[in-house]
Design an enzyme around this catalytic site. Structure first.
Site, mmCIF file in Angstrom:
data_model
loop_
_atom_site.group_PDB
_atom_site.id
_atom_site.type_symbol
_atom_site.label_atom_id
_atom_site.label_comp_id
_atom_site.label_asym_id
_atom_site.label_seq_id
_atom_site.Cartn_x
_atom_site.Cartn_y
_atom_site.Cartn_z
ATOM 1 N N GLU A 70 53.129 43.076 35.498
ATOM 2 C CA GLU A 70 52.286 41.901 35.615
ATOM 3 C C GLU A 70 51.061 42.225 36.431
ATOM 4 O O GLU A 70 51.157 42.827 37.498
ATOM 5 C CB GLU A 70 53.046 40.749 36.265
ATOM 6 N N ASN A 94 58.070 30.262 36.806
ATOM 7 C CA ASN A 94 56.798 30.714 36.236
ATOM 8 C C ASN A 94 56.886 30.815 34.718
ATOM 9 O O ASN A 94 57.873 31.311 34.175
ATOM 10 C CB ASN A 94 56.425 32.075 36.816
ATOM 11 N N ASP A 135 48.905 32.702 41.954
ATOM 12 C CA ASP A 135 50.048 33.538 41.601
ATOM 13 C C ASP A 135 49.992 34.892 42.340
ATOM 14 O O ASP A 135 49.097 35.123 43.156
ATOM 15 C CB ASP A 135 50.028 33.708 40.066
ATOM 16 N N HIS A 136 50.915 35.780 42.013
ATOM 17 C CA HIS A 136 51.059 37.109 42.611
ATOM 18 C C HIS A 136 49.801 37.686 43.269
ATOM 19 O O HIS A 136 48.803 37.900 42.605
ATOM 20 C CB HIS A 136 51.511 38.116 41.550
ATOM 21 N N HIS A 141 60.824 33.949 38.828
ATOM 22 C CA HIS A 141 59.779 34.715 38.149
ATOM 23 C C HIS A 141 60.394 35.390 36.935
ATOM 24 O O HIS A 141 61.568 35.725 36.934
ATOM 25 C CB HIS A 141 59.216 35.815 39.056
ATOM 26 N N HIS A 169 59.383 40.390 34.354
ATOM 27 C CA HIS A 169 58.123 39.792 33.899
ATOM 28 C C HIS A 169 57.859 40.181 32.446
ATOM 29 O O HIS A 169 58.006 41.345 32.088
ATOM 30 C CB HIS A 169 56.952 40.295 34.742
#
Ligand SMILES: [Zn+2]
Length: 360
Positions: free
Chosen positions: A183, A288, A110-111, A266, A227
């Site tokens: 996040e 996500n 992820d990110h 997202h 998020h």
């Protein structure tokens, strides 16, 4: 009919062309696959179990923080060492057991913001090693989130990485525009409203540049998504923007395909189901899921504790007698299992929302 017969995909972790086939299939058939953030073998197993039960492919993703947790919070994360080793460890766990669940699994990280690039580099090194031995990378896909940088820099760094990744058939997910909320330490809760909506020209710039290198990339665009779960604020989700992006790119390419771009959603937690459906109809193939499954995992444990409270106050002694042992109530396998069941239920719900049911 379904993924196995039509695409000839294997069970277990899939990479390269098989991921491409799966995403094309999802886009064509109007469904998306949830990418569930996992931080332990327990959350991974719950996710695999859920997908198996409803006969669906699944994406398991590890964040930088989640990877470090997987390695153990007692380890130092200097130079991203724990995040690298944790991600590799989780990848091997998933590779070892996922075939037995009988579903295709996309293994994703992820990110990764600019300051976390050493984590990305460490995973990429492991991919190259794995490729030398097995002819495929360890992971299926990685995400680079350079959305905080100016667009040109974001795109040029993504290009550099995609060149290396294309050599070993890895997918790249990139982000353009800013997803609100917070996040993994990146706080965008007070970003100005207009940058929460990616413009069509931005999508075209990314598509044009990356497609010269490889077809294996996905784009996380900002369309008012946030998020985490917050009270409704002044940010409004506008999935219709994704449709405009697709039309813009299609016109530039002058192609038949009315959805040339693979979009990633997202910040879908707490979204209205109709908005999710709409986004999927415009080419979202991955969404996500993190906050909602975190809550589900906790809720399972909470419910268990509340229902068995009197059996969980001491090792011996409960309402049935002062000498009655409580071992079968406080065994971690019992209470963690309740979290797993609750999380699996929430993963199934995400799959239903995205049309990812009975797809095998
Ligand atoms: Zn994002």
């Amino acid at each position: 009919m379904g993924i196995f017969s039509e695409l000839n995909l294997p069970a277990g972790v899939i990479t390269g062309e098989n991921v491409l086939k799966l995403f094309e299939y999802a886009k064509k058939n109007g469904f998306a696959i949830p990418a569930v953030n996992c931080t332990s073998s327990s959350t991974i197993n719950a996710t695999l179990e859920a997908a198996r039960d409803i006969k669906a492919p699944i994406i398991i993703q590890l964040s930088q923080g989640g990877s470090a947790f997987y390695a153990g919070k007692g380890l130092s994360n200097d130079g991203q060492r724990a995040s690298i080793m944790g991600a590799i460890s989780a990848a091997h766990h998933i590779r070892t057991i996922s075939k037995d669940y009988g579903i295709p699994v996309v293994l994703h990280s992820d990110h990764c913001a600019e300051k976390l690039l050493p984590w990305f580099d460490g995973m990429l090194e492991a991919d190259i090693e794995y490729f030398k031995k097995h002819g495929e990378p360890l992971f299926s896909s990685h995400m680079l989130d350079l959305s905080e940088l100016p667009k040109e820099k974001n795109i040029s760094i993504c290009k550099e990485y995609l060149k290396k990744m294309a050599e070993i058939n890895l997918f790249l997910e990139m982000e353009i525009g800013i997803t609100g909320g917070e996040e993994d330490g990146v706080d965008n809760t007070d970003v100005h409203n207009s940058s929460l909506y990616t413009q069509p020209e931005d999508i075209w710039d990314v598509y044009r540049e990356l497609s010269q290198i490889s077809k294996m990339f996905t784009i996380a665009a900002a369309f008012g998504n946030v998020h985490g779960v917050y009270k409704p604020g002044n940010v409004r989700l506008s999935p219709g923007l994704l449709k405009e992006h697709q039309e813009y790119v299609r016109a530039k390419l002058n192609c038949e395909d009315d959805k040339p771009v693979f979009f990633v959603f997202h910040g879908g937690s707490g979204s209205v189901k109709d908005e999710i459906k709409e986004a999927v109809s415009y080419g979202v193939i991955k969404m996500n899921v993190d906050t909602d499954t975190q809550w589900a995992y906790w809720e399972g444990l909470k419910g268990y504790y509340e229902s068995k409270k009197d059996y969980l106050q001491s090792q011996v002694g409960n309402p049935e007698g002062d000498d009655k042992p409580n071992k079968k109530y406080y065994d971690p396998r019992v209470f963690i299992r309740e979290s797993e069941k609750s999380m699996a239920k929430r993963v199934k719900e995400a799959c239903h929302d995205l049309g990812n049911v009975n797809r095998l």
